[in-house]
Design a protein around this motif. Structure first.
Motif, short mmCIF file in Angstrom:
data_model
loop_
_atom_site.label_atom_id
_atom_site.label_comp_id
_atom_site.label_asym_id
_atom_site.label_seq_id
_atom_site.Cartn_x
_atom_site.Cartn_y
_atom_site.Cartn_z
N ILE A 38 0.51 -1.30 -0.11
CA ILE A 38 0.02 -0.02 -0.11
C ILE A 38 0.82 1.29 -0.10
O ILE A 38 0.67 2.08 -0.88
CB ILE A 38 -0.91 0.15 1.19
N VAL A 39 1.83 1.25 0.78
CA VAL A 39 2.76 2.40 0.95
C VAL A 39 3.45 2.81 -0.36
O VAL A 39 3.77 3.67 -0.70
CB VAL A 39 3.80 2.47 2.01
N LEU A 40 3.92 1.39 -1.01
CA LEU A 40 4.98 1.60 -2.13
C LEU A 40 3.97 2.11 -3.23
O LEU A 40 4.47 2.88 -4.33
CB LEU A 40 5.29 0.22 -2.43
N LEU A 41 2.62 1.56 -3.38
CA LEU A 41 1.89 2.02 -4.32
C LEU A 41 1.39 3.55 -4.23
O LEU A 41 1.38 4.12 -5.27
CB LEU A 41 0.48 1.17 -4.15
N GLY A 42 1.28 3.87 -3.12
CA GLY A 42 1.07 5.35 -2.84
C GLY A 42 2.16 6.19 -3.14
O GLY A 42 1.92 7.40 -3.92
N LEU A 43 3.40 6.01 -2.95
CA LEU A 43 4.66 6.42 -3.13
C LEU A 43 4.73 6.61 -4.83
O LEU A 43 5.28 7.57 -5.37
CB LEU A 43 5.86 6.13 -2.65
N SER A 44 4.71 5.38 -5.33
CA SER A 44 4.83 5.24 -7.05
C SER A 44 3.93 6.59 -7.52
O SER A 44 4.16 6.85 -8.75
CB SER A 44 4.66 4.12 -7.45
N PHE A 45 2.64 6.33 -7.04
CA PHE A 45 1.55 7.16 -7.78
C PHE A 45 2.02 8.64 -7.40
O PHE A 45 1.76 9.50 -8.23
CB PHE A 45 0.28 6.87 -7.01
N MET A 46 2.67 8.70 -6.21
CA MET A 46 3.01 10.30 -5.79
C MET A 46 3.87 10.68 -6.58
O MET A 46 3.86 12.04 -7.33
CB MET A 46 3.52 10.19 -4.42
N LEU A 47 4.91 10.03 -7.20
CA LEU A 47 6.02 10.31 -8.12
C LEU A 47 5.28 10.59 -9.56
O LEU A 47 5.57 11.40 -10.34
CB LEU A 47 7.23 9.50 -8.23
N LEU A 48 4.55 9.43 -10.01
CA LEU A 48 3.89 9.53 -11.37
C LEU A 48 3.00 10.69 -11.41
O LEU A 48 3.17 11.42 -12.68
CB LEU A 48 3.26 8.36 -11.79
N PHE A 49 2.19 11.03 -10.50
CA PHE A 49 1.22 12.05 -10.73
C PHE A 49 1.65 13.47 -10.35
O PHE A 49 1.12 14.37 -10.68
CB PHE A 49 -0.12 11.71 -9.93
N THR A 50 3.01 13.58 -9.69
CA THR A 50 3.82 14.69 -9.68
C THR A 50 3.95 15.23 -10.89
O THR A 50 3.83 16.38 -11.59
CB THR A 50 4.95 14.53 -8.97
N ALA A 51 4.37 14.16 -11.78
CA ALA A 51 4.64 14.56 -13.20
C ALA A 51 3.50 14.77 -14.03
O ALA A 51 3.20 15.87 -14.66
CB ALA A 51 5.45 13.26 -13.91
N PHE A 52 2.36 14.09 -13.98
CA PHE A 52 1.06 14.18 -14.81
C PHE A 52 0.33 15.38 -14.52
O PHE A 52 -0.07 15.94 -15.20
CB PHE A 52 0.49 12.63 -14.93
N GLN A 53 0.00 15.36 -13.11
CA GLN A 53 -1.01 16.28 -12.80
C GLN A 53 -0.47 17.70 -12.80
O GLN A 53 -1.14 18.52 -13.30
CB GLN A 53 -1.46 16.06 -11.21
N THR A 54 0.99 17.82 -12.53
CA THR A 54 1.62 18.97 -12.88
C THR A 54 1.60 19.35 -14.51
O THR A 54 1.25 20.54 -14.81
CB THR A 54 3.11 19.15 -12.37
N CYS A 55 1.85 18.45 -15.16
CA CYS A 55 1.61 18.60 -16.72
C CYS A 55 0.38 18.94 -17.14
O CYS A 55 0.01 19.95 -17.95
CB CYS A 55 2.02 17.30 -17.44
N SER A 56 -0.81 18.33 -16.59
CA SER A 56 -2.07 18.50 -17.04
C SER A 56 -2.73 20.02 -16.67
O SER A 56 -3.44 20.47 -17.37
CB SER A 56 -3.13 17.41 -16.65
N MET A 57 -2.25 20.37 -15.47
CA MET A 57 -2.71 21.76 -15.02
C MET A 57 -2.16 22.82 -15.72
O MET A 57 -2.62 23.90 -15.87
CB MET A 57 -2.33 21.76 -13.33
N VAL A 58 -0.86 22.79 -16.34
CA VAL A 58 -0.13 23.81 -17.00
C VAL A 58 -0.03 23.59 -18.39
O VAL A 58 0.39 24.52 -18.99
CB VAL A 58 1.13 23.96 -16.35
N GLU A 59 -0.57 22.49 -19.01
CA GLU A 59 -0.07 22.18 -20.41
C GLU A 59 -1.00 23.28 -21.33
O GLU A 59 -0.07 23.44 -22.27
CB GLU A 59 -0.45 20.78 -20.66
N THR A 60 -1.99 23.79 -21.22
CA THR A 60 -2.69 24.72 -21.78
C THR A 60 -1.91 25.85 -22.32
O THR A 60 -1.42 26.49 -22.97
CB THR A 60 -4.01 25.14 -21.41
N ILE A 61 -1.27 26.65 -21.00
CA ILE A 61 -0.46 27.64 -21.13
C ILE A 61 0.85 27.41 -21.70
O ILE A 61 1.41 28.26 -22.64
CB ILE A 61 -0.37 28.57 -19.83
N VAL A 62 1.43 26.40 -21.50
CA VAL A 62 2.70 26.10 -22.12
C VAL A 62 2.58 25.76 -23.53
O VAL A 62 3.47 26.14 -24.09
CB VAL A 62 3.20 24.40 -21.34
N LEU A 63 1.48 25.03 -24.00
CA LEU A 63 1.54 24.77 -25.38
C LEU A 63 1.38 26.05 -26.01
O LEU A 63 1.44 26.04 -27.15
CB LEU A 63 0.43 23.66 -25.86
#
Length: 337
Positions: A38-63
């Motif tokens: 459970i902890v490892l699943l949470g940590l892996s999602f934390m890292l993966l979605f650090t990347a994706f959620q940041t990307c999705s939240m700013v991608e419109t102004i970046v593009l």
């Protein structure tokens, strides 16, 4: 002998039951193997979605900035990309359980994470065709990823620990909003104009790609608990014929079960909640951040403030997860009393 509540628990993939005990399953001598997962699943999602959620939240102004710098060679739209992702994501959930049944939850999780990383990496050199193509692939990957996540969370929890484990996972995962958006905020700390330069974009998405890959690599260390079948499983379960055993259920059978589940009263009622959360997420993850970035009264700070807004959304998500965890602990205490 397991008590009646446990023996009647529904079987999941690979022969696990929702009510199995955690006793006797230790990892590294100090942590229960299921809690470790459970902890490892949470940590892996934390890292993966650090990347994706940041990307999705700013991608419109970046593009938008990337289109201005491309001299007409790139005209991709962030809103269009997000629309493709979720338009493909929705129907892909029908086939995702079958994919997980065939390839197992762990490898389905890794495959879904890989597609996320490819999508983020393409922002280093955005091209219209590849942007929209990978958006569709991420929609498929997201369905597989979240179905696998639900399976892993379920087989590593019991009825008594389900609320606690969900709270732990959610609190860890939503830490991604803090990390990614703080990085975005400080990356554009010295930005002198309202645009996002190519060099800044390369730094931002280079780091996000590496962080996403690290999250994917952590998934390889999730331990297999499918072989840890308790010896006290009821006779009625042990007498299930080989052709009916859950580990041998075919992909089409899983699909039919998904369709039947959709038409149950509980799922039909939950559809209203799902529709609301979808609208709410699309607002804060796509529209709200972009609106902040285009507010001219904020001047040159408008782009940085999109990251700061994401930080406060993350704080709210983490507080909510801790409230869920606290309520679960209190409810267990009341039941014990």
């Amino acid at each position: 002998m397991a008590d009646e509540e446990d023996t009647d628990a529904p079987l999941l993939f690979h022969g696990r039951t929702a009510g199995e005990s955690r006793e006797g399953t230790r990892c590294c001598g100090f942590m229960d193997v299921k809690l470790y997962n459970i902890v490892l699943l949470g940590l892996s999602f934390m890292l993966l979605f650090t990347a994706f959620q940041t990307c999705s939240m700013v991608e419109t102004i970046v593009l938008e900035s990337a289109a201005k710098d491309s001299n007409g060679t790139f005209d991709g739209k962030g809103y269009t990309s997000l629309a493709i992702i979720y338009a493909v994501f929705a129907p892909s959930n029908w086939i995702a359980p079958s994919v997980v049944a065939i390839f197992t939850a762990k490898w389905s999780l890794i495959a879904g994470a890989f597609l996320y990383c490819v999508y983020i990496a393409l922002f280093l050199k955005p091209m219209t065709v590849t942007l929209y193509l990978t958006s569709a692939l991420v929609g498929i990957g997201a369905a597989v990823l979240w179905t696998a996540q639900g399976n892993l969370l379920t087989v590593n929890s019991t009825r008594e620990t389900r609320g606690r484990d969900t709270g732990i996972f959610w609190a860890l995962m939503q830490g991604s909003l803090l990390i990614g958006n703080l990085f975005f905020f400080f990356t554009f700390n010295d930005q002198k104009d309202t645009g996002i330069t190519s060099s800044k974009r390369m730094v931002l998405f280079g780091v996000l790609t590496i962080v996403g890959i690290c999250g994917m690599l952590l998934m390889f260390f999730i331990r297999n608990t499918s072989v840890q079948i308790q010896s006290n499983v009821s006779e009625s379960q042990s007498n299930v014929s080989e052709s009916e055993h859950p580990s041998r259920v075919g992909a089409f059978d899983v699909f039919k079960r998904s369709v039947r589940m959709f038409f149950t009263k509980e799922m039909l009622l939950l559809c209203f909640c799902f529709a609301y959360t979808g609208l709410e997420q699309s607002f804060w993850a796509g529209i709200y951040e972009t609106t902040i970035g285009h507010t001219s009264s904020f001047g040159v700070a408008s782009k940085r403030l999109t990251g700061l807004c994401g930080v406060f959304v993350g704080i709210g998500e983490i507080v909510g997860a801790h409230i869920l965890l606290y309520c679960e602990i209190k409810s267990e205490d009341l039941l014990t009393f």
